[in-house]
Structure formats: structure tokens, C-alpha cells
Motif scaffolding. Structure first.
Motif, short mmCIF file in Angstrom:
data_model
loop_
_atom_site.label_atom_id
_atom_site.label_comp_id
_atom_site.label_asym_id
_atom_site.label_seq_id
_atom_site.Cartn_x
_atom_site.Cartn_y
_atom_site.Cartn_z
N CYS A 1 14.32 -60.33 19.70
CA CYS A 1 13.81 -60.61 21.03
C CYS A 1 12.83 -59.51 21.42
O CYS A 1 13.23 -58.35 21.61
CB CYS A 1 14.96 -60.68 22.04
SG CYS A 1 14.39 -60.89 23.74
N PRO A 2 11.54 -59.83 21.52
CA PRO A 2 10.55 -58.81 21.86
C PRO A 2 10.82 -58.11 23.19
O PRO A 2 10.60 -56.91 23.32
CB PRO A 2 9.23 -59.59 21.92
CG PRO A 2 9.47 -60.81 21.12
CD PRO A 2 10.92 -61.12 21.26
N LEU A 3 11.33 -58.85 24.18
CA LEU A 3 11.61 -58.23 25.47
C LEU A 3 12.73 -57.20 25.35
O LEU A 3 12.63 -56.11 25.90
CB LEU A 3 11.99 -59.30 26.50
CG LEU A 3 12.29 -58.78 27.90
CD1 LEU A 3 11.10 -58.02 28.47
CD2 LEU A 3 12.68 -59.93 28.81
N GLU A 4 13.75 -57.52 24.58
CA GLU A 4 14.86 -56.58 24.38
C GLU A 4 14.37 -55.31 23.66
O GLU A 4 14.73 -54.20 24.02
CB GLU A 4 15.97 -57.24 23.59
CG GLU A 4 17.21 -56.38 23.46
CD GLU A 4 18.35 -57.09 22.76
OE1 GLU A 4 19.30 -56.40 22.38
OE2 GLU A 4 18.30 -58.32 22.59
N ILE A 5 13.52 -55.49 22.68
CA ILE A 5 12.96 -54.34 21.96
C ILE A 5 12.13 -53.47 22.91
O ILE A 5 12.24 -52.25 22.90
CB ILE A 5 12.12 -54.80 20.75
CG1 ILE A 5 13.03 -55.42 19.70
CG2 ILE A 5 11.32 -53.65 20.16
CD1 ILE A 5 12.30 -56.13 18.59
N ALA A 6 11.31 -54.12 23.74
CA ALA A 6 10.47 -53.38 24.69
C ALA A 6 11.31 -52.59 25.68
O ALA A 6 11.05 -51.41 25.92
CB ALA A 6 9.54 -54.35 25.43
#
Length: 111
Positions: A13-18
Motif C-alpha cells: 500500500c503506497p499510502l501506508e509506506i508514505a
């Protein structure tokens, strides 16, 4: 009998990584300090206040690992180190300004 793997665990999940890359009590203040032109750990310690040097170094290392900051060491005595934003870090500044503007919407107006 076949055992099924949960596909949800394998997804990224890109948002979680960010969010994980900037989570940490001092990461956003570090980015703001660098954006204001401060580059050395001693400047961060003065500008942020209550951060412990060990914690500061850990968070700086994590931000280097995440590609937000780069570190330049100078071969001199006493040793000198400077940090700067990478291209990804520069893009983070833009996002933080937008988040700042959004945060203003959450502050109730005082009459």
C-alpha cells in the motif's frame, strides 16, 4: 490439500509506506529544518529543542534509508556532516505544505 496464502498480506500500500516513512516524532520537524536551510545535526538539535541526539541520528538514518535525505561527510577535523533533501524529499515538502493548508481547515475559527 492446498494451503492458500492471503493475498492481502503480499500487497503493498503506497499510502501506508508514505505514512510510515514520515512517522516518528521528529521526522517532519527535521524536514522543515532542512527546508529552512539547516543542514547539520547540531543545527537540528538547536532548532527542534527536546530531541535526543541518539533519537535524531536514528531518524536521520531512517530518512536516508527511505530516500528522503542524503548525507554528505566531509574529510576534515573535526568531522563534519551535512544533510540535504533528495528529489523525493523536495516533493515531500510540497505535500507537507498542502497538509499544512488542510490542517488549517481543522482549526476552528475563533470569533
Amino acid at each position: 490439500m492446498k494451503t492458500g496464502e492471503r493475498t492481502m498480506e503480499n500487497k503493498i500500500c503506497p499510502l501506508e509506506i508514505a505514512v510510515n516513512s514520515i512517522s516518528g516524532k521528529w521526522k517532519v520537524p527535521i524536514v522543515w529544518q532542512i527546508n529552512e536551510g539547516k543542514k547539520r545535526p547540531s543545527e537540528f538539535l538547536k532548532g527542534i529543542g527536546k530531541v535526543d541526539r541518539r533519537v535524531l541520528n536514528k531518524q536521520l538514518s531512517e530518512m536516508i534509508e527511505d530516500g528522503i535525505l542524503s548525507k554528505k561527510s566531509f574529510n576534515e577535523l573535526p568531522p563534519r556532516v551535512e544533510y540535504s533533501l533528495t528529489e523525493i524529499g523536495e516533493r515531500l515538502i510540497e505535500i507537507l505544505w498542502q497538509l499544512n493548508d488542510w490542517g488549517k481547515l481543522l482549526i476552528p475559527e475563533k470569533e
